[in-house]
Every structure is written in C-alpha cells, then in structure tokens.
Design a protein around this motif. Structure first.
Motif, mmCIF file in Angstrom:
data_model
loop_
_atom_site.group_PDB
_atom_site.id
_atom_site.type_symbol
_atom_site.label_atom_id
_atom_site.label_comp_id
_atom_site.label_asym_id
_atom_site.label_seq_id
_atom_site.Cartn_x
_atom_site.Cartn_y
_atom_site.Cartn_z
ATOM 1 N N TRP A 180 1.553 14.007 8.555
ATOM 2 C CA TRP A 180 1.875 12.449 9.178
ATOM 3 C C TRP A 180 0.887 11.720 9.072
ATOM 4 O O TRP A 180 0.947 10.357 8.485
ATOM 5 N N PRO A 181 -0.399 11.996 9.553
ATOM 6 C CA PRO A 181 -1.330 10.976 9.434
ATOM 7 C C PRO A 181 -2.073 10.440 8.207
ATOM 8 O O PRO A 181 -2.104 9.435 8.017
ATOM 9 N N ARG A 182 -1.838 11.367 7.083
ATOM 10 C CA ARG A 182 -2.215 11.058 5.775
ATOM 11 C C ARG A 182 -1.210 10.067 5.145
ATOM 12 O O ARG A 182 -1.407 9.135 4.608
ATOM 13 N N TYR A 183 0.023 10.521 5.506
ATOM 14 C CA TYR A 183 1.120 9.713 5.040
ATOM 15 C C TYR A 183 1.151 8.290 5.702
ATOM 16 O O TYR A 183 1.186 7.399 4.790
ATOM 17 N N ALA A 184 0.941 8.146 7.037
ATOM 18 C CA ALA A 184 0.975 6.732 7.414
ATOM 19 C C ALA A 184 -0.305 6.103 7.142
ATOM 20 O O ALA A 184 -0.096 4.726 7.030
ATOM 21 N N GLU A 185 -1.282 6.597 6.923
ATOM 22 C CA GLU A 185 -2.492 6.017 6.296
ATOM 23 C C GLU A 185 -2.013 5.376 4.871
ATOM 24 O O GLU A 185 -2.622 4.055 4.578
ATOM 25 N N SER A 186 -1.467 6.107 4.162
ATOM 26 C CA SER A 186 -1.292 5.631 2.680
ATOM 27 C C SER A 186 -0.304 4.325 2.785
ATOM 28 O O SER A 186 -0.308 3.522 2.070
ATOM 29 N N VAL A 187 0.866 4.588 3.723
ATOM 30 C CA VAL A 187 1.650 3.408 3.872
ATOM 31 C C VAL A 187 1.000 2.182 4.380
ATOM 32 O O VAL A 187 1.314 1.010 4.026
ATOM 33 N N ALA A 188 -0.080 2.218 5.301
ATOM 34 C CA ALA A 188 -0.733 1.276 5.719
ATOM 35 C C ALA A 188 -1.762 0.552 4.593
ATOM 36 O O ALA A 188 -1.618 -0.736 4.562
ATOM 37 N N GLY A 189 -2.036 1.318 3.681
ATOM 38 C CA GLY A 189 -2.579 0.711 2.491
ATOM 39 C C GLY A 189 -1.627 0.031 1.518
ATOM 40 O O GLY A 189 -2.009 -1.033 0.860
ATOM 41 N N LEU A 190 -0.326 0.699 1.519
ATOM 42 C CA LEU A 190 0.484 -0.105 0.615
ATOM 43 C C LEU A 190 0.773 -1.578 1.368
ATOM 44 O O LEU A 190 0.823 -2.527 0.507
ATOM 45 N N ARG A 191 0.952 -1.434 2.612
ATOM 46 C CA ARG A 191 1.209 -2.811 3.227
ATOM 47 C C ARG A 191 0.091 -3.876 3.064
ATOM 48 O O ARG A 191 0.293 -5.116 2.845
ATOM 49 N N VAL A 192 -1.212 -3.518 3.075
ATOM 50 C CA VAL A 192 -2.172 -4.467 2.889
ATOM 51 C C VAL A 192 -2.194 -4.927 1.332
ATOM 52 O O VAL A 192 -2.369 -6.137 0.986
ATOM 53 N N GLU A 193 -1.876 -3.995 0.305
ATOM 54 C CA GLU A 193 -1.795 -4.138 -0.848
ATOM 55 C C GLU A 193 -0.748 -5.247 -1.112
ATOM 56 O O GLU A 193 -0.844 -6.078 -2.070
#
Length: 210
Positions: A142-155
């Motif tokens: 989950w921490p890595r998954y959530a980090e990746s989603v945060a990156g998608l949101r910035v993009e």
C-alpha cells in the motif's frame, strides 16, 4: 545523469543494444525518464517495471520495450497528450536503428503499443509480460501504491488546493474501469491480481469518504 541512475545504465548495457550508430542510447533514454515533470512516469516506475519483468521471465526485447514504453510522456496540458505510447513506439523505431535488426525494432515498437490499453491477447506472451510489468505497481504494498497514485495526481495537475473534487471524479472513473475488467494481469501470479484489486478498492473507498 544522476549517480543514482547508474543501476539503470548498467541494466541497459547488459541488453547489448548499443552500436556506433546509437552511441549513448541508454543515457539519453534514462535522461528522458528523469525529467522533472514525471512524478509517476519517472525513474521509479521504470525500475519497478523492469524488476517486475524480470520476475515474470521477460526476455531481451521485452526489456528494451520497457525502457522505451514511456520514453515520451506529456502532461494533460500538452496538445499532443494522449498519443504518448505511439510517439514512444516511433522513438524506438528511430533511436534503435543500427542497434537492432529491423524486425526486432518493430517488435519493440509493437510491445510498447501494448501498454496503450493493457489488453494483450493470451496468445502473445511477450505482450502479456510487458503489460503486466507496466501495471505491477497496482499490486505493490500500500505505501508504494499510494505514492504512485500521488504522482499521478500531480501529473494530472490536480494536486493543488481546491482540486480534491475534480481528482476524486477523475480517479474514481479510472478505478471503475480497472475494476470492471475481467483481469488486470495476464501471466503474473494470482496474488498480483488479488493485491491490485484490494489496493484499487481501498483507494476507491477512501475517495468516497472525502
């Protein structure tokens, strides 16, 4: 090129696709992945996809395709956004001249295009492995998954104040599409499918209560 990228350079060099006509190809490719607008489609995504491909038993051309698959990545504000996979495939066709035979270059380009919709045919094991590797982060802890989603949101340009509602609407649509598929992975272990669907469901539920 950052010293932290030396592992990726070594991985590229092991593929043996450099030539006098394509000198410095790996460095140029990795520099594209390290551009500052890449918060999801960046170096960590590349590393994760390469790691996943190794676990899936991917071959040389599949690894080359992973290096190229998001070599072109634009933000939604870019007028060419949406054609990134096709442009990445075209970049492979251009940059690999002299480094691989023509039929292998075309196979790399084909594998890059599999990542446009992640719907490879079961009879296409290389395409299945590349697609699964690209989506491997969905099944990450989950921490890595959530980090990746945060990156998608910035993009997506929706990480600033007052954007939560727009992001929630966009992301919930994406999650619904993914969860509505009969499968996310073609050849990955069943545990990946279970973990990915659990992550997507957890994220959807968190978005619902915001």
């Amino acid at each position: 090129m950052s010293p932290d990228d030396s592992d990726l350079i070594r991985r590229w060099e092991r593929l043996g696709v450099e030539s006098t006509k394509a000198a410095g190809l790996g460095s140029r490719l990795i520099a594209r992945w390290g551009r500052p607008h890449r918060f999801y489609h960046g170096l960590e995504h590349l590393r994760g996809a390469l790691d996943a491909l190794e676990r899936l038993g991917g071959g040389r051309l599949e690894a080359v395709a992973v290096f190229f698959h998001d070599s072109v990545w634009t933000l939604p504000s870019d007028p060419d956004h949406g054609a990134d996979e096709a442009r990445s495939a075209d970049l492979a066709r251009t940059w690999l001249v002299g480094a691989l035979p023509a039929e292998q270059i075309e196979e790399v380009a084909r594998l890059v295009m599999v990542t446009a919709d992640h719907l490879p045919e079961a009879a296409d094991p290389p395409g299945c492995r590349v697609s699964d590797a690209d989506l491997a982060v969905l099944a990450a802890p989950w921490p890595r998954y959530a980090e990746s989603v945060a990156g998608l949101r910035v993009e997506a340009g929706l990480a600033g104040p007052g954007t939560a509602e727009d992001w929630s609407a966009l992301r919930r649509g994406q999650i619904a599409e993914l969860l509505g598929r009969p499968w996310l992975y073609r050849v990955a272990p069943p545990a990946w499918e279970t973990a990915a669907r659990a992550n997507l469901t957890r994220e959807r539920d968190l978005l619902t209560i915001l």
